[in-house]
Design a protein around this motif. Sequence first.
Motif, PDB file in Angstrom:
ATOM      1  N   ARG A  69       0.818  -1.216   0.000  1.00  0.00           N
ATOM      2  CA  ARG A  69       0.000   0.000   0.000  1.00  0.00           C
ATOM      3  C   ARG A  69       0.852   1.267   0.000  1.00  0.00           C
ATOM      4  O   ARG A  69       0.346   2.362  -0.230  1.00  0.00           O
ATOM      5  CB  ARG A  69      -0.945   0.001   1.206  1.00  0.00           C
ATOM      6  N   LYS A  70       2.147   1.125   0.286  1.00  0.00           N
ATOM      7  CA  LYS A  70       3.022   2.293   0.349  1.00  0.00           C
ATOM      8  C   LYS A  70       3.840   2.504  -0.921  1.00  0.00           C
ATOM      9  O   LYS A  70       4.107   3.626  -1.314  1.00  0.00           O
ATOM     10  CB  LYS A  70       4.005   2.151   1.526  1.00  0.00           C
ATOM     11  N   THR A  71       4.268   1.405  -1.527  1.00  0.00           N
ATOM     12  CA  THR A  71       5.260   1.528  -2.586  1.00  0.00           C
ATOM     13  C   THR A  71       4.697   2.165  -3.849  1.00  0.00           C
ATOM     14  O   THR A  71       3.597   1.815  -4.291  1.00  0.00           O
ATOM     15  CB  THR A  71       5.868   0.152  -2.931  1.00  0.00           C
ATOM     16  N   PRO A  72       5.446   3.081  -4.449  1.00  0.00           N
ATOM     17  CA  PRO A  72       5.008   3.692  -5.704  1.00  0.00           C
ATOM     18  C   PRO A  72       5.494   2.914  -6.923  1.00  0.00           C
ATOM     19  O   PRO A  72       5.256   3.344  -8.057  1.00  0.00           O
ATOM     20  CB  PRO A  72       5.665   5.073  -5.649  1.00  0.00           C
ATOM     21  N   GLU A  93      15.067   4.827  -5.977  1.00  0.00           N
ATOM     22  CA  GLU A  93      15.026   6.009  -5.114  1.00  0.00           C
ATOM     23  C   GLU A  93      13.602   6.335  -4.685  1.00  0.00           C
ATOM     24  O   GLU A  93      13.384   6.792  -3.559  1.00  0.00           O
ATOM     25  CB  GLU A  93      15.672   7.201  -5.818  1.00  0.00           C
ATOM     26  N   ALA A  94      12.640   6.102  -5.560  1.00  0.00           N
ATOM     27  CA  ALA A  94      11.238   6.318  -5.179  1.00  0.00           C
ATOM     28  C   ALA A  94      10.823   5.354  -4.078  1.00  0.00           C
ATOM     29  O   ALA A  94      10.086   5.715  -3.150  1.00  0.00           O
ATOM     30  CB  ALA A  94      10.338   6.149  -6.410  1.00  0.00           C
ATOM     31  N   LEU A  95      11.308   4.118  -4.161  1.00  0.00           N
ATOM     32  CA  LEU A  95      11.008   3.133  -3.120  1.00  0.00           C
ATOM     33  C   LEU A  95      11.673   3.522  -1.801  1.00  0.00           C
ATOM     34  O   LEU A  95      11.086   3.388  -0.727  1.00  0.00           O
ATOM     35  CB  LEU A  95      11.485   1.748  -3.559  1.00  0.00           C
ATOM     36  N   ARG A  96      12.902   4.027  -1.889  1.00  0.00           N
ATOM     37  CA  ARG A  96      13.647   4.383  -0.683  1.00  0.00           C
ATOM     38  C   ARG A  96      12.923   5.448   0.148  1.00  0.00           C
ATOM     39  O   ARG A  96      13.031   5.484   1.383  1.00  0.00           O
ATOM     40  CB  ARG A  96      15.040   4.897  -1.057  1.00  0.00           C
ATOM     41  N   VAL A  97      12.180   6.316  -0.517  1.00  0.00           N
ATOM     42  CA  VAL A  97      11.460   7.388   0.190  1.00  0.00           C
ATOM     43  C   VAL A  97      10.423   6.810   1.142  1.00  0.00           C
ATOM     44  O   VAL A  97      10.249   7.306   2.272  1.00  0.00           O
ATOM     45  CB  VAL A  97      10.790   8.348  -0.818  1.00  0.00           C
ATOM     46  N   VAL A  98       9.725   5.746   0.742  1.00  0.00           N
ATOM     47  CA  VAL A  98       8.636   5.210   1.561  1.00  0.00           C
ATOM     48  C   VAL A  98       9.059   4.010   2.399  1.00  0.00           C
ATOM     49  O   VAL A  98       8.450   3.729   3.431  1.00  0.00           O
ATOM     50  CB  VAL A  98       7.412   4.846   0.689  1.00  0.00           C
ATOM     51  N   LEU A  99      10.091   3.290   1.954  1.00  0.00           N
ATOM     52  CA  LEU A  99      10.622   2.143   2.697  1.00  0.00           C
ATOM     53  C   LEU A  99      12.142   2.303   2.765  1.00  0.00           C
ATOM     54  O   LEU A  99      12.873   1.713   1.971  1.00  0.00           O
ATOM     55  CB  LEU A  99      10.249   0.825   1.999  1.00  0.00           C
ATOM     56  N   PRO A 100      12.638   3.099   3.692  1.00  0.00           N
ATOM     57  CA  PRO A 100      14.078   3.410   3.733  1.00  0.00           C
ATOM     58  C   PRO A 100      14.936   2.143   3.854  1.00  0.00           C
ATOM     59  O   PRO A 100      14.579   1.183   4.513  1.00  0.00           O
ATOM     60  CB  PRO A 100      14.196   4.279   4.992  1.00  0.00           C
ATOM     61  N   PHE A 101      16.085   2.188   3.206  1.00  0.00           N
ATOM     62  CA  PHE A 101      17.039   1.093   3.287  1.00  0.00           C
ATOM     63  C   PHE A 101      18.421   1.657   3.029  1.00  0.00           C
ATOM     64  O   PHE A 101      18.574   2.773   2.530  1.00  0.00           O
ATOM     65  CB  PHE A 101      16.700  -0.017   2.281  1.00  0.00           C
ATOM     66  N   GLU A 102      19.417   0.864   3.381  1.00  0.00           N
ATOM     67  CA  GLU A 102      20.807   1.294   3.179  1.00  0.00           C
ATOM     68  C   GLU A 102      21.189   1.156   1.709  1.00  0.00           C
ATOM     69  O   GLU A 102      20.743   0.235   1.044  1.00  0.00           O
ATOM     70  CB  GLU A 102      21.742   0.452   4.044  1.00  0.00           C
TER      71      GLU A 102
END
Length: 212
Positions: free
Chosen positions: A145-148, A203-212
């Motif tokens: 529900r979060k990922t773009p 990078e779009a995914l990183r905004v909503v599901l942060p990762f290293e």
Amino acid sequence: MSNFAQSERQRLTVLLRAAGPDAPTLCTGWTTRDLAAHLVLRERRMDAAAGIRLTPLAGWTARVQEGYRARPYEELLRLFRTGPPVLSPFALPGADEAANVIEHFVHAEDVRRAGEDWQPEAPGAALTEVLWRRLPMLARMEAGRKTPVRLVLRRPDGRAVTVSRRTGAAVEVTGEPGELVLFAFGRGARAEVTVTGPTDAVEALRVVLPFE
């Protein structure tokens, strides 16, 4: 029959006790005392537990949780360790195992991985397979529900779960099932995973599901 919810409950209790009431967790803004209060509320105050998910009820949930938070830390650990009371829905046959395996696993890792000196610690083979079986539905609820972007979670052996079927190129996150669970629940910054895909999608995914 193995009861993984119960074994993870005991593991989480041990970790909370060892950390003490004021240690950090991976739950943003929460100490171990806050997490313990949340765990007790969730099983013992169903009138307030709804606010964990429903924003209009969040204020009531926060007030009830603060009441639990004010109790002695060891009492909170005892209430959590002994499990849900008889009248709790979590006490129904099978409910604890169905609802709490991932809950307890994630929160145990919230405590264990909060320090800078944590080390990878793989769950046993049987629990790993349970986490993998539970991952598709829960990942779609949490991460989907979060990922773009179109998101695929993949094990090192090649087995994969498509979490989001959005159009466009896919971002693939590869790791062991326990690590994928943590990633899907927003703990990617402390999960042992590899993320691949087009740079803009990653990078779009990183905004909503942060990762290293």
